[in-house]
Write a protein that holds these residues in place. Structure first.
Motif, PDB file in Angstrom:
ATOM      1  N   VAL A  22       0.840  -1.198   0.000  1.00 54.08           N
ATOM      2  CA  VAL A  22       0.000   0.000   0.000  1.00 54.08           C
ATOM      3  C   VAL A  22       0.876   1.250   0.000  1.00 54.08           C
ATOM      4  O   VAL A  22       0.612   2.212  -0.727  1.00 54.08           O
ATOM      5  N   SER A  23       1.944   1.246   0.791  1.00 52.28           N
ATOM      6  CA  SER A  23       2.849   2.399   0.852  1.00 52.28           C
ATOM      7  C   SER A  23       3.480   2.676  -0.512  1.00 52.28           C
ATOM      8  O   SER A  23       3.544   3.823  -0.963  1.00 52.28           O
ATOM      9  N   ARG A  24       3.939   1.623  -1.174  1.00 52.69           N
ATOM     10  CA  ARG A  24       4.513   1.787  -2.518  1.00 52.69           C
ATOM     11  C   ARG A  24       3.465   2.310  -3.502  1.00 52.69           C
ATOM     12  O   ARG A  24       3.749   3.168  -4.327  1.00 52.69           O
ATOM     13  N   ASP A  40      -0.620   2.039  14.897  1.00 55.58           N
ATOM     14  CA  ASP A  40       0.676   1.931  14.213  1.00 55.58           C
ATOM     15  C   ASP A  40       0.937   3.066  13.228  1.00 55.58           C
ATOM     16  O   ASP A  40       1.571   2.865  12.181  1.00 55.58           O
ATOM     17  N   ALA A  41       0.462   4.268  13.539  1.00 52.70           N
ATOM     18  CA  ALA A  41       0.653   5.406  12.634  1.00 52.70           C
ATOM     19  C   ALA A  41       2.131   5.658  12.349  1.00 52.70           C
ATOM     20  O   ALA A  41       2.507   5.964  11.211  1.00 52.70           O
ATOM     21  N   GLY A  42       2.974   5.520  13.367  1.00 52.94           N
ATOM     22  CA  GLY A  42       4.411   5.730  13.167  1.00 52.94           C
ATOM     23  C   GLY A  42       5.011   4.732  12.195  1.00 52.94           C
ATOM     24  O   GLY A  42       5.850   5.082  11.360  1.00 52.94           O
ATOM     25  N   ALA A  43       4.562   3.486  12.266  1.00 56.41           N
ATOM     26  CA  ALA A  43       5.061   2.464  11.337  1.00 56.41           C
ATOM     27  C   ALA A  43       4.614   2.764   9.914  1.00 56.41           C
ATOM     28  O   ALA A  43       5.365   2.538   8.959  1.00 56.41           O
ATOM     29  N   GLU A  50      10.014   5.018   3.460  1.00 54.18           N
ATOM     30  CA  GLU A  50      10.856   4.019   2.811  1.00 54.18           C
ATOM     31  C   GLU A  50      10.449   3.808   1.356  1.00 54.18           C
ATOM     32  O   GLU A  50      11.296   3.696   0.469  1.00 54.18           O
ATOM     33  N   ALA A  51       9.152   3.769   1.098  1.00 44.26           N
ATOM     34  CA  ALA A  51       8.671   3.619  -0.282  1.00 44.26           C
ATOM     35  C   ALA A  51       9.087   4.804  -1.142  1.00 44.26           C
ATOM     36  O   ALA A  51       9.427   4.642  -2.318  1.00 44.26           O
ATOM     37  N   LEU A  53      11.828   6.638  -0.656  1.00 46.58           N
ATOM     38  CA  LEU A  53      13.257   6.438  -0.919  1.00 46.58           C
ATOM     39  C   LEU A  53      13.482   5.381  -1.989  1.00 46.58           C
ATOM     40  O   LEU A  53      14.303   5.547  -2.893  1.00 46.58           O
ATOM     41  N   GLU A  54      12.747   4.298  -1.883  1.00 47.27           N
ATOM     42  CA  GLU A  54      12.865   3.214  -2.859  1.00 47.27           C
ATOM     43  C   GLU A  54      12.516   3.709  -4.268  1.00 47.27           C
ATOM     44  O   GLU A  54      13.178   3.358  -5.243  1.00 47.27           O
ATOM     45  N   ALA A  55      11.483   4.539  -4.376  1.00 52.97           N
ATOM     46  CA  ALA A  55      11.067   5.063  -5.683  1.00 52.97           C
ATOM     47  C   ALA A  55      12.147   5.929  -6.326  1.00 52.97           C
ATOM     48  O   ALA A  55      12.220   6.040  -7.545  1.00 52.97           O
ATOM     49  N   ALA A  56      12.997   6.520  -5.494  1.00 54.80           N
ATOM     50  CA  ALA A  56      14.096   7.364  -5.994  1.00 54.80           C
ATOM     51  C   ALA A  56      15.414   6.603  -6.008  1.00 54.80           C
ATOM     52  O   ALA A  56      16.482   7.219  -6.056  1.00 54.80           O
ATOM     53  N   ASP A  57      15.354   5.272  -5.970  1.00 58.40           N
ATOM     54  CA  ASP A  57      16.556   4.429  -5.956  1.00 58.40           C
ATOM     55  C   ASP A  57      17.518   4.816  -4.837  1.00 58.40           C
ATOM     56  O   ASP A  57      18.737   4.792  -5.010  1.00 58.40           O
ATOM     57  N   TYR A  58      16.950   5.211  -3.707  1.00 59.01           N
ATOM     58  CA  TYR A  58      17.709   5.571  -2.502  1.00 59.01           C
ATOM     59  C   TYR A  58      18.674   6.737  -2.744  1.00 59.01           C
ATOM     60  O   TYR A  58      19.694   6.866  -2.091  1.00 59.01           O
ATOM     61  N   GLU A  59      18.303   7.586  -3.696  1.00 56.80           N
ATOM     62  CA  GLU A  59      19.018   8.840  -3.960  1.00 56.80           C
ATOM     63  C   GLU A  59      18.120   9.967  -3.450  1.00 56.80           C
ATOM     64  O   GLU A  59      16.973   9.750  -3.069  1.00 56.80           O
ATOM     65  N   ASP A  60      18.655  11.181  -3.470  1.00 55.01           N
ATOM     66  CA  ASP A  60      17.811  12.320  -3.131  1.00 55.01           C
ATOM     67  C   ASP A  60      16.745  12.462  -4.222  1.00 55.01           C
ATOM     68  O   ASP A  60      17.061  12.595  -5.402  1.00 55.01           O
ATOM     69  N   ALA A  61      15.501  12.424  -3.806  1.00 56.39           N
ATOM     70  CA  ALA A  61      14.407  12.559  -4.759  1.00 56.39           C
ATOM     71  C   ALA A  61      14.316  14.004  -5.234  1.00 56.39           C
ATOM     72  O   ALA A  61      14.571  14.924  -4.456  1.00 56.39           O
ATOM     73  N   PRO A  62      13.950  14.214  -6.500  1.00 58.41           N
ATOM     74  CA  PRO A  62      13.679  15.583  -6.947  1.00 58.41           C
ATOM     75  C   PRO A  62      12.575  16.187  -6.076  1.00 58.41           C
ATOM     76  O   PRO A  62      11.700  15.464  -5.584  1.00 58.41           O
ATOM     77  N   GLU A  63      12.618  17.503  -5.889  1.00 56.78           N
ATOM     78  CA  GLU A  63      11.650  18.138  -4.988  1.00 56.78           C
ATOM     79  C   GLU A  63      10.209  17.878  -5.378  1.00 56.78           C
ATOM     80  O   GLU A  63       9.347  17.780  -4.519  1.00 56.78           O
ATOM     81  N   ASP A  64       9.943  17.751  -6.668  1.00 55.23           N
ATOM     82  CA  ASP A  64       8.562  17.524  -7.080  1.00 55.23           C
ATOM     83  C   ASP A  64       8.083  16.115  -6.728  1.00 55.23           C
ATOM     84  O   ASP A  64       6.900  15.838  -6.761  1.00 55.23           O
ATOM     85  N   GLN A  65       8.997  15.217  -6.383  1.00 53.58           N
ATOM     86  CA  GLN A  65       8.627  13.866  -5.964  1.00 53.58           C
ATOM     87  C   GLN A  65       8.724  13.677  -4.449  1.00 53.58           C
ATOM     88  O   GLN A  65       8.468  12.586  -3.934  1.00 53.58           O
ATOM     89  N   LEU A  66       9.085  14.737  -3.744  1.00 51.05           N
ATOM     90  CA  LEU A  66       9.179  14.692  -2.288  1.00 51.05           C
ATOM     91  C   LEU A  66       7.841  14.305  -1.674  1.00 51.05           C
ATOM     92  O   LEU A  66       6.801  14.845  -2.049  1.00 51.05           O
TER      93      LEU A  66
END
Length: 119
Positions: A22-24, A40-43, A50-51, A53-66
């Motif tokens: 669901v997160s992804r 479990d809101a914190g989880a 994490e999803a 970060l994963e979508a940005a291949d664990y790089e800094d995401a462009p601001e529009d994808q933040l």
């Protein structure tokens, strides 16, 4: 879909694998601001982070994808709805659409939509 906000209302426990799926999905669908409330809101906040970060291949995401995430453990749901409507803003996107994602054993769509309207 256009970038949007999500108020995640969690009232039931789920399998962790389903939570990650669901997160992804939220990130890939255009969620750019998540407000997690309930069990479990914190989880959930962490899994959406994490999803993202994963979508940005664990790089800094462009601001529009933040994806901005918050969890509201000690707040009333009406306060979270008010914050979502009046204060939750993204630095680049005008998030006009808000999705209320309710995870529960019983459907409460009409009641939640009315509470959101009243906030």
């Amino acid at each position: 879909m256009h970038p949007f906000k999500v108020v995640l209302v969690i009232e039931a426990e789920l399998l962790q694998l389903w939570q990650w799926d669901v997160s992804r999905w939220l990130v890939s669908a255009g969620c750019r601001y998540l407000l997690a409330w309930g069990k479990d809101a914190g989880a959930w906040e962490e899994s959406v982070d994490e999803a993202s970060l994963e979508a940005a291949d664990y790089e800094d995401a462009p601001e529009d994808q933040l994806v901005i995430t918050t969890s509201h453990v000690d707040e009333d749901l009406d306060e979270v709805f008010w914050f979502a409507k009046n204060r939750a803003q993204h630095p680049l996107h005008d998030l006009r659409q808000t999705l209320i994602l309710h995870i529960a054993d019983a459907e409460q769509r009409d009641a939640l939509e009315e509470r959101y309207r009243q906030a």
